[in-house]
Design a protein around this motif. Structure first.
Motif, mmCIF file in Angstrom:
data_model
loop_
_atom_site.group_PDB
_atom_site.id
_atom_site.type_symbol
_atom_site.label_atom_id
_atom_site.label_comp_id
_atom_site.label_asym_id
_atom_site.label_seq_id
_atom_site.Cartn_x
_atom_site.Cartn_y
_atom_site.Cartn_z
ATOM 1 N N GLY A 33 39.034 38.804 49.688
ATOM 2 C CA GLY A 33 38.020 39.807 50.020
ATOM 3 C C GLY A 33 37.648 40.613 48.786
ATOM 4 O O GLY A 33 36.459 40.841 48.504
ATOM 5 N N ILE A 34 38.648 41.034 48.026
ATOM 6 C CA ILE A 34 38.408 41.759 46.769
ATOM 7 C C ILE A 34 37.677 40.865 45.773
ATOM 8 O O ILE A 34 36.707 41.279 45.121
ATOM 9 N N HIS A 54 40.560 32.853 37.301
ATOM 10 C CA HIS A 54 41.429 33.705 36.473
ATOM 11 C C HIS A 54 40.616 34.787 35.772
ATOM 12 O O HIS A 54 40.965 35.984 35.821
ATOM 13 N N THR A 55 39.522 34.369 35.145
ATOM 14 C CA THR A 55 38.694 35.312 34.385
ATOM 15 C C THR A 55 38.043 36.360 35.286
ATOM 16 O O THR A 55 38.091 37.565 35.007
ATOM 17 N N VAL A 56 37.426 35.906 36.366
ATOM 18 C CA VAL A 56 36.730 36.821 37.270
ATOM 19 C C VAL A 56 37.717 37.738 37.983
ATOM 20 O O VAL A 56 37.461 38.936 38.162
ATOM 21 N N GLY A 57 38.871 37.220 38.365
ATOM 22 C CA GLY A 57 39.888 38.054 38.999
ATOM 23 C C GLY A 57 40.347 39.179 38.093
ATOM 24 O O GLY A 57 40.568 40.315 38.550
ATOM 25 N N GLY A 106 45.566 40.896 35.235
ATOM 26 C CA GLY A 106 46.678 40.339 35.992
ATOM 27 C C GLY A 106 46.302 39.954 37.411
ATOM 28 O O GLY A 106 47.006 39.161 38.054
ATOM 29 N N PHE A 107 45.178 40.512 37.916
ATOM 30 C CA PHE A 107 44.757 40.169 39.274
ATOM 31 C C PHE A 107 44.345 38.698 39.366
ATOM 32 O O PHE A 107 44.567 38.037 40.385
ATOM 33 N N LEU A 112 48.196 32.265 41.679
ATOM 34 C CA LEU A 112 49.500 31.997 42.291
ATOM 35 C C LEU A 112 49.379 31.901 43.807
ATOM 36 O O LEU A 112 50.017 31.039 44.444
ATOM 37 N N TYR A 113 48.570 32.767 44.382
ATOM 38 C CA TYR A 113 48.368 32.717 45.836
ATOM 39 C C TYR A 113 47.631 31.434 46.218
ATOM 40 O O TYR A 113 47.932 30.813 47.250
#
Length: 490
Positions: A179-180, A278-281, A287-288, A294-295
């Motif tokens: 969602g985030i 990875h980049t967008v998170g 780290g998000f 991982l999730y």
């Protein structure tokens, strides 16, 4: 016999291809929603959503193709799921009434190749996701391939109930984390023309539609495996709705993200979406992106467990066609182990291959081509010809009423498949119609009606009333033998 008795439950599932008696039926209908939501809400599904943009389509038309593909493909997989509570059988063993006791091996071979193929892609993506976080190389990927395969096999061994609980738990985390991520994806800056409706290109549109519909239909060989313990009172309609809603939402959501990331990254797109996630998170906080990956790896391992579980049932079904198999726990464990080992060997062999996107696209199209005729035959048989009524005990008899070779199903399948070949459009082979249409793939619209209508026409002479009477006569014996975990001898 009723379903009101206390179900027999064990930590490790005992049953495999055998009928589930009413006394062991359990679970809630809504459990199907998170199961199929989370089965789709993972990176392999995300990779399906990038293909339209990757083939030159713009973002808005790729999203439309994804939505249409999900709407169409999920209809068929959800219809198959509704068979589980009514028959109390795994999905692929239900092919015997159409294809015969031995003839069903035709579709089981394709089903097993699908299970193994998805396991290879899923474990590779999971391993690459973890390695992207810890910064390891190809050696680290191979280590995680072994670890991931072992974890998925363990979940498959525990079986039906654990897989349901696992997917329910993962669903809650996905809703929060993705969602985030979705909010972040919506704030990205996309190339000019990404949302222009005038930039329509039929070839990438149909490619995206076909692979999405095929991906959703590919779940058809799984679905009754995870609904067969539900009591028949849940009804066909409600089973369909819960399955359709969960699967369609999970698929559309994660495919939309994949398509958006591919459009945002442009020519620098990684091919799998892992680097972009990875980049967008990390735009949320540093780290998000790693948490997302991982999730996502956990989600992929849960789906790998589904594949090993279903693959083992398919192997047992095939073995049973040659020599009667008493479906014990030992047999199920052996088949899970074999399925895990085969998938791991192939995954290790191709771990350093850089052509993931092309290979995955071709694999999805092959899945579509092989299972379109089967899904048409199976659904016409269940909903139109026999209307949900089968002599289940006869399914396990080599010389039962369904015979060793179901010529109607085999002929309909082969004719439907042959009718599709001029419309095939893949990297390695394109039919003459596809070539004339500049690569556009219309095979889905041909295979379904040809195989389905032909099977319906060939079944006009089937005596379904006699079959129903036989089922009623055998009902009590079927329940008693299933409760004793025995097999009806032919």
């Amino acid at each position: 016999m009723t379903a009101t008795a206390e179900p027999r439950r064990t930590a490790v599932e005992i049953r495999s291809i055998d009928y589930v008696p009413l006394s062991e039926r359990h679970g809630k209908l809504w459990h199907l929603g998170p199961l199929w939501f989370m089965s789709n809400a993972q990176i392999a599904t995300l990779a399906v959503g990038v293909l339209g943009v990757g083939a030159g389509g713009n973002l808005i038309w790729s999203l439309v193709a994804i939505l249409l593909g999900v709407v169409v493909g999920t209809f068929f997989m959800a219809a198959h799921c509704s068979q589980g509570p009514q028959l109390g059988l795994p999905q692929m063993i239900q092919s015997r009434p159409q294809f015969g006791y031995i003839g069903a091996i035709l579709v089981w071979l394709f089903a097993y190749l699908q299970y193994a193929g998805f396991n290879v892609f899923n474990t590779l993506l999971a391993s690459e996701s973890v390695t992207s976080v810890d910064g390891g190389g190809i050696g680290q990927v191979r280590i995680w391939l072994v670890v991931g395969t072992a974890l998925a096999a363990a979940a498959a061994i525990f079986g039906y109930d654990l897989i349901h609980r696992m997917e329910q738990a993962l669903t809650y985390g996905f809703l929060v984390l993705f969602g985030i991520l979705t909010i972040i994806v919506l704030t990205l800056h996309y190339p000019a023309g990404s949302f222009s409706l005038s930039n329509f290109d039929l070839t990438p549109f149909l490619l995206q539609f076909s692979v999405v519909a095929g991906y959703q239909i590919s779940w058809a060989i799984y679905v009754s495996d995870y609904s067969r313990y539900l009591p028949p009172e849940v009804t066909i309609r409600k089973t369909f709705y819960w399955t359709y809603g969960g699967s369609a939402l999970g698929a559309a959501w994660i495919m939309f993200i994949g398509s958006a990331l591919a459009a945002w990254a442009g020519l620098s797109f990684s091919g799998t979406g892992i680097a972009e996630l990875h980049t967008v998170g990390n735009k949320f906080f540093d780290g998000f992106g790693g948490i997302i990956l991982l999730y996502s790896a956990l989600g992929l391992l849960s789906v790998t467990a589904l594949n090993m579980y279903g693959g083992s049932l398919t192997l047992i079904s095939a073995l049973d066609s040659f020599k009667k198999v008493r479906p014990t726990l030992t047999v199920r464990l052996a088949m899970i182990g074999l399925t895990a080992a085969l998938s791991l060997v192939v995954a290790l062999a191709v771990a350093n291959n850089d052509s993931f996107q092309a290979n995955f696209s071709n694999f999805l199209l092959l899945v579509l081509y092989f299972f379109i005729p089967w899904t048409a035959v199976n659904l016409v048989d269940f909903f139109i010809v026999r209307r949900g009524h089968y002599a289940i005990a006869e399914i396990f008899k080599p010389d039962g009423i369904y015979g060793r070779w179901g010529w109607r199903g085999i002929v309909s399948y082969l004719v439907g498949f042959a009718a599709m070949t001029p419309f095939f459009s893949t990297e390695h082979y394109s039919g003459w119609v596809a070539n004339a249409a500049h690569g556009a793939d219309y095979s889905l619209f041909v295979g379904l009606p040809v195989a389905g209508l032909l099977y319906w026409w060939l079944c006009r002479s089937v005596d379904t009333e006699a079959e129903r009477r036989l089922a009623e006569e055998q009902a009590d014996i079927l329940e008693q033998e299933a409760m004793a975990h025995e097999r009806t001898e032919g």
